[in-house]
Structure formats: structure tokens, C-alpha cells
Design an enzyme around this catalytic site. Structure first.
Site, PDB file in Angstrom:
ATOM      1  N   LYS A 175      -7.213   3.831  -3.484  1.00  0.00           N
ATOM      2  CA  LYS A 175      -7.309   3.310  -2.049  1.00  0.00           C
ATOM      3  C   LYS A 175      -7.730   5.157  -1.185  1.00  0.00           C
ATOM      4  O   LYS A 175      -7.241   5.840  -1.736  1.00  0.00           O
ATOM      5  CB  LYS A 175      -6.050   2.524  -0.658  1.00  0.00           C
ATOM      6  CG  LYS A 175      -6.501   2.699   0.283  1.00  0.00           C
ATOM      7  CD  LYS A 175      -5.227   2.071   1.500  1.00  0.00           C
ATOM      8  CE  LYS A 175      -5.582   2.185   2.631  1.00  0.00           C
ATOM      9  NZ  LYS A 175      -3.850   1.279   3.384  1.00  0.00           N
ATOM     10  N   LYS A 184      -9.951   0.234  -2.483  1.00  0.00           N
ATOM     11  CA  LYS A 184     -10.075  -0.292  -0.615  1.00  0.00           C
ATOM     12  C   LYS A 184     -10.211   0.713  -0.346  1.00  0.00           C
ATOM     13  O   LYS A 184     -10.086   2.595  -0.503  1.00  0.00           O
ATOM     14  CB  LYS A 184      -8.066  -0.631  -0.608  1.00  0.00           C
ATOM     15  CG  LYS A 184      -8.201  -0.215   0.635  1.00  0.00           C
ATOM     16  CD  LYS A 184      -6.794  -0.896   1.270  1.00  0.00           C
ATOM     17  CE  LYS A 184      -6.741  -1.149   2.585  1.00  0.00           C
ATOM     18  NZ  LYS A 184      -5.656  -1.937   3.382  1.00  0.00           N
ATOM     19  N   ASP A 208       1.038  -1.395  -0.187  1.00  0.00           N
ATOM     20  CA  ASP A 208      -0.096   0.116   0.436  1.00  0.00           C
ATOM     21  C   ASP A 208       0.862   1.053   0.118  1.00  0.00           C
ATOM     22  O   ASP A 208       1.816   1.796   1.329  1.00  0.00           O
ATOM     23  CB  ASP A 208      -0.755  -0.188   1.519  1.00  0.00           C
ATOM     24  CG  ASP A 208      -2.330  -1.143   1.089  1.00  0.00           C
ATOM     25  OD1 ASP A 208      -1.782  -2.024   0.625  1.00  0.00           O
ATOM     26  OD2 ASP A 208      -3.202  -0.884   1.823  1.00  0.00           O
TER      27      ASP A 208
END
Length: 251
Positions: free
Chosen positions: A169, A198, A107
Site C-alpha cells: 500500500k 492498494k 492495514d
């Protein structure tokens, strides 16, 4: 900084199975003050509930890889976290080191200021460099939506897709705001179906998770994993129980 929880009405649609819901969750162990014992307990939670992954601090990757071996729970970690201001070379180095230690998902935080300043090419090139360094592992790109307007968000999401990222995300969970329904809907409208979304920051209830899933999120960063899945377990049991006076209570 603690992001406010997402307010969502009680979910009245179909419920997922426990396994389906657990595989939507990246159990988050990113708070800077977590002790080794607290990390170990969090890893046990991820194994108990069989989440999709844990997302740990880079220094905890080796511990997580050992603890989760054979569990079916992936090891995820963060790059350029939480501010995104490291150089591209530093983010590439982090990525290379972390996948060498066994991380399966990355991430990464974009250079937020560059995107706000309109340098979309820089952002895209940096994402592409991390994707290349990840060598086929899942890369999720964190945009920290609280700092961006919609035009900047759309440009960033498109850059992430063009750079080969698997996910866009919403946030780190350490900014003034986290995931919102409006942002999830915007993300889903902007990126192609093969790019997943996400939601992170404030997803602390089953109702919030299911509402954002309805809007297009497929993975959730959560610290309240146990509470979310225990609530689901209770609702599934309630739905499976015969109502008072039903056929099984008669005769």
C-alpha cells in the site's frame, strides 16, 4: 494534513460496472476528529455503495462489525497507524486484539525509519509477525512512499511479499504525499502478480481511480467514495443513452 488530490485526465477507456468499482474501494474513516455520528454515517455510505470494506480506527472496530453484519462489506482497520513507530510486539498485540473483535483486514504501517536506515530484515520480520498474528486475514502493508527513495521502496515491497502480505500500500494519507502513478507502476513491476496493490492518499476522483487501476492498483483507500461512484453512475447512464438523432429518436 490533507494530501493533494491526484490529477488525472478524463478517462476515455471502458468503464467498470458500479459493482466492480465499488469492490475496489476501502471506504476510509480514519481521520482523528471523526465523531461517533460521523463514523456511523460513513458506515452507512459503505453499505449504500457496497464497497469492498471500510477502514476504521481501531476503537471503531466493534461498532463497524455490528453495523456491517450481513452487508457484504468487510471491516478493516489499522495497526501501528499512522507513524509505524510502535514495537513489533505492540503491532502484534493490536492485530490479535482487532481480529478478536471481528476485523477482517489489517492495514499495518511499517517502521519507516528502519527501512530508510537499511534494516530490511527488521521490516520483513515485523511484517511476518503481523501476518502470523492475523491468522489468515488480509494484511496490507503501508510504506508511506513519500519518505522513501525507489531503492528503499523496492526493498520494502520485496520484504512484504517474502513475509506473506496480501497487499502493498502506498501511504496512510497523513504524510506530505500520497499515491502516485509512478509508485503504482513501480509496485506492480516489483511484486509478483498474486500480491495486490492498494493506492491511498489523494484518490478523490473517478479518473484518478481508473488511471491507477490501469497501472496495477486493485484496491483504493478513499474518503470521496460517494462522489467517485456517483460520477461513474452518471457516466454509465450517459453512455447508455441514445445520442440525439440516433435510431430511437428517429421515425
Amino acid at each position: 494534513m490533507s494530501v493533494a488530490p491526484i490529477a488525472a485526465p478524463r478517462w476515455d477507456g471502458p468503464l467498470p460496472t458500479l459493482e466492480e468499482a465499488a469492490k475496489m474501494i476501502d471506504h476510509s474513516l480514519l481521520r482523528p476528529e471523526l465523531t461517533p455520528a460521523e463514523v456511523a454515517a460513513g458506515l452507512e455510505t459503505a453499505v449504500k455503495y457496497r464497497t469492498a470494506s471500510v477502514c476504521v480506527r481501531p476503537a471503531d472496530v466493534t461498532t463497524a462489525v455490528a453495523a456491517l453484519a450481513g452487508s457484504g462489506v468487510a471491516v478493516g482497520t489499522v495497526v501501528g497507524f499512522p507513524h509505524g513507530g510502535a514495537t513489533t510486539a505492540a503491532k502484534v498485540f493490536e492485530t490479535t486484539e482487532l481480529i478478536g473483535l471481528g476485523a477482517q483486514e489489517i492495514d499495518m504501517v511499517i517502521d519507516i525509519g528502519r527501512l530508510r536506515g537499511g534494516d530490511v530484515a527488521y521490516v520483513q520480520d515485523e511484517i511476518a509477525a503481523v501476518v502470523q498474528a492475523a491468522k489468515g486475514r488480509t494484511v496490507k502493508v503501508i510504506f508511506e512512499n513519500a519518505y522513501l527513495d525507489d531503492e528503499q521502496k523496492v526493498a520494502g515491497y520485496r520484504a512484504a511479499e517474502a513475509a506473506g502480505a496480501a497487499f502493498v500500500k502506498t501511504s496512510t494519507g497523513f504524510a506530505p504525499g500520497g499515491a502516485t502513478a509512478a509508485d503504482i507502476a513501480l509496485m506492480r513491476r516489483t511484486v509478483s502478480p498474486h500480491v495486490q496493490i492498494k493506492a491511498a492518499g489523494g484518490v478523490r476522483t473517478l479518473d484518478a481511480l481508473l488511471e491507477l487501476h490501469r497501472l496495477g492498483a486493485t484496491r483504493f483507500g478513499a474518503t470521496a467514495t460517494a462522489a467517485i461512484l456517483d460520477d461513474l453512475r452518471a457516466r454509465l447512464a450517459e453512455a447508455a443513452s441514445p445520442a440525439d438523432g440516433g435510431p430511437e429518436k428517429q421515425g
